[in-house]
Design an enzyme around this catalytic site. Structure first.
Site, short mmCIF file in Angstrom:
data_model
loop_
_atom_site.label_atom_id
_atom_site.label_comp_id
_atom_site.label_asym_id
_atom_site.label_seq_id
_atom_site.Cartn_x
_atom_site.Cartn_y
_atom_site.Cartn_z
N ASN A 56 0.86 -1.18 0.00
CA ASN A 56 0.00 0.00 0.00
C ASN A 56 0.90 1.24 0.00
O ASN A 56 1.99 1.21 0.58
CB ASN A 56 -0.90 -0.01 1.26
CG ASN A 56 -2.01 1.00 1.16
OD1 ASN A 56 -1.81 2.19 1.35
ND2 ASN A 56 -3.19 0.53 0.84
N ALA A 57 0.40 2.32 -0.60
CA ALA A 57 1.13 3.59 -0.60
C ALA A 57 1.37 4.09 0.81
O ALA A 57 2.32 4.82 1.08
CB ALA A 57 0.38 4.63 -1.42
N TYR A 59 2.79 2.71 3.58
CA TYR A 59 3.62 1.50 3.68
C TYR A 59 3.26 0.53 4.80
O TYR A 59 3.25 -0.69 4.58
CB TYR A 59 5.11 1.88 3.81
CG TYR A 59 5.71 2.58 2.63
CD1 TYR A 59 5.02 2.78 1.43
CD2 TYR A 59 7.02 3.05 2.69
CE1 TYR A 59 5.59 3.44 0.35
CE2 TYR A 59 7.61 3.71 1.61
CZ TYR A 59 6.88 3.91 0.45
OH TYR A 59 7.46 4.55 -0.62
N CYS A 64 1.73 -9.18 4.57
CA CYS A 64 2.62 -10.23 4.07
C CYS A 64 1.81 -11.39 3.47
O CYS A 64 0.67 -11.66 3.88
CB CYS A 64 3.47 -10.80 5.19
SG CYS A 64 4.68 -9.66 5.88
N GLU A 66 2.14 -14.58 3.89
CA GLU A 66 1.78 -15.65 4.83
C GLU A 66 0.50 -15.31 5.58
O GLU A 66 -0.37 -16.15 5.78
CB GLU A 66 2.91 -15.87 5.86
CG GLU A 66 4.24 -16.28 5.27
CD GLU A 66 5.16 -15.10 5.00
OE1 GLU A 66 4.67 -14.09 4.43
OE2 GLU A 66 6.35 -15.19 5.33
N CYS A 98 4.59 -12.69 11.01
CA CYS A 98 3.97 -13.88 10.40
C CYS A 98 4.23 -15.13 11.24
O CYS A 98 3.36 -16.00 11.36
CB CYS A 98 4.49 -14.07 8.98
SG CYS A 98 3.84 -12.80 7.86
N1 THU Z 1 7.02 -9.87 3.09
C1 THU Z 1 6.17 -10.94 3.09
O1 THU Z 1 5.21 -11.00 2.32
N2 THU Z 1 6.40 -11.94 3.99
C2 THU Z 1 7.44 -11.95 4.88
O2 THU Z 1 7.49 -12.83 5.73
C3 THU Z 1 8.49 -10.95 4.78
C4 THU Z 1 8.15 -9.73 3.98
C5 THU Z 1 6.77 -8.79 2.14
C6 THU Z 1 6.28 -7.50 2.75
C7 THU Z 1 6.70 -6.48 1.71
O3 THU Z 1 5.68 -6.42 0.73
C8 THU Z 1 7.94 -7.08 1.08
O4 THU Z 1 7.95 -8.45 1.44
C9 THU Z 1 9.23 -6.44 1.55
O5 THU Z 1 9.30 -6.38 2.93
#
Ligand code: THU
Length: 142
Positions: A56-57, A59, A64, A66, A98
């Site tokens: 998202n803009a 941040y 994530c 997961e 996560c």
């Molecule tokens: N990210 C995940 O989707 N899972 C994680 O466990 C680590 C980080 C994503 C969040 C963000 O969109 C990008 O990776 C960089 O942090």
């Protein structure tokens, strides 16, 4: 082999779960980081739920991959997760948030497959990723 034994079922499907995480990665919405992540969880209803990171803009509102997959599973009626695969180009490991959400719905022995987009993966238990994690058992009785 019985599919009612979650450990056997999970071992049998590690490659499939990893493949679904890699497929989900392709749907990642990552205009800010450029780092796509895919995830797939095997839930206790026998279904696999997938997720990707959605940025998202603003941040901090990013979610994530997961947690997308886990919340999809629970919101569809699953109660527990039995295994999770996460996929990135470089085999990145799940973030702390996560891991905590995995603990809420998984077990310490739950396998977590940390994959690369080439299909290779390493296997960890949730307990290895989150030793001595906080859980409902730490809360005072109501
Ligand atoms: N990210 C995940 O989707 N899972 C994680 O466990 C680590 C980080 C994503 C969040 C963000 O969109 C990008 O990776 C960089 O942090």
């Amino acid at each position: 082999m019985s599919t009612t034994n979650s450990q056997e079922y999970t071992q049998l499907n590690a490659e499939q779960l990893t493949a679904q995480a890699i497929a989900a990665l392709k749907r990642a919405y990552v205009p800010y980081s450029g780092y796509p992540v895919g995830a797939a969880v095997l839930a206790d209803d026998g279904r696999v739920y997938t997720g990707c990171n959605v940025e998202n803009a603003v941040y901090p509102l990013t979610i994530c991959a997961e947690r997308v997959a886990i919340t999809k599973a629970i919101s569809e009626g699953a109660q527990h997760i039995l295994a999770l695969a996460v996929a990135t180009v470089n085999g990145g490991t799940p973030c702390g948030a996560c891991r905590q959400v995995m603990q809420e719905f998984g077990t310490p022995a739950m396998p977590v497959f940390i994959a690369r987009t080439d299909g290779s993966y390493r296997q960890r238990t949730l307990e290895e990723l989150l030793p001595e994690g906080f859980s409902a058992a730490d809360l005072p009785e109501k």
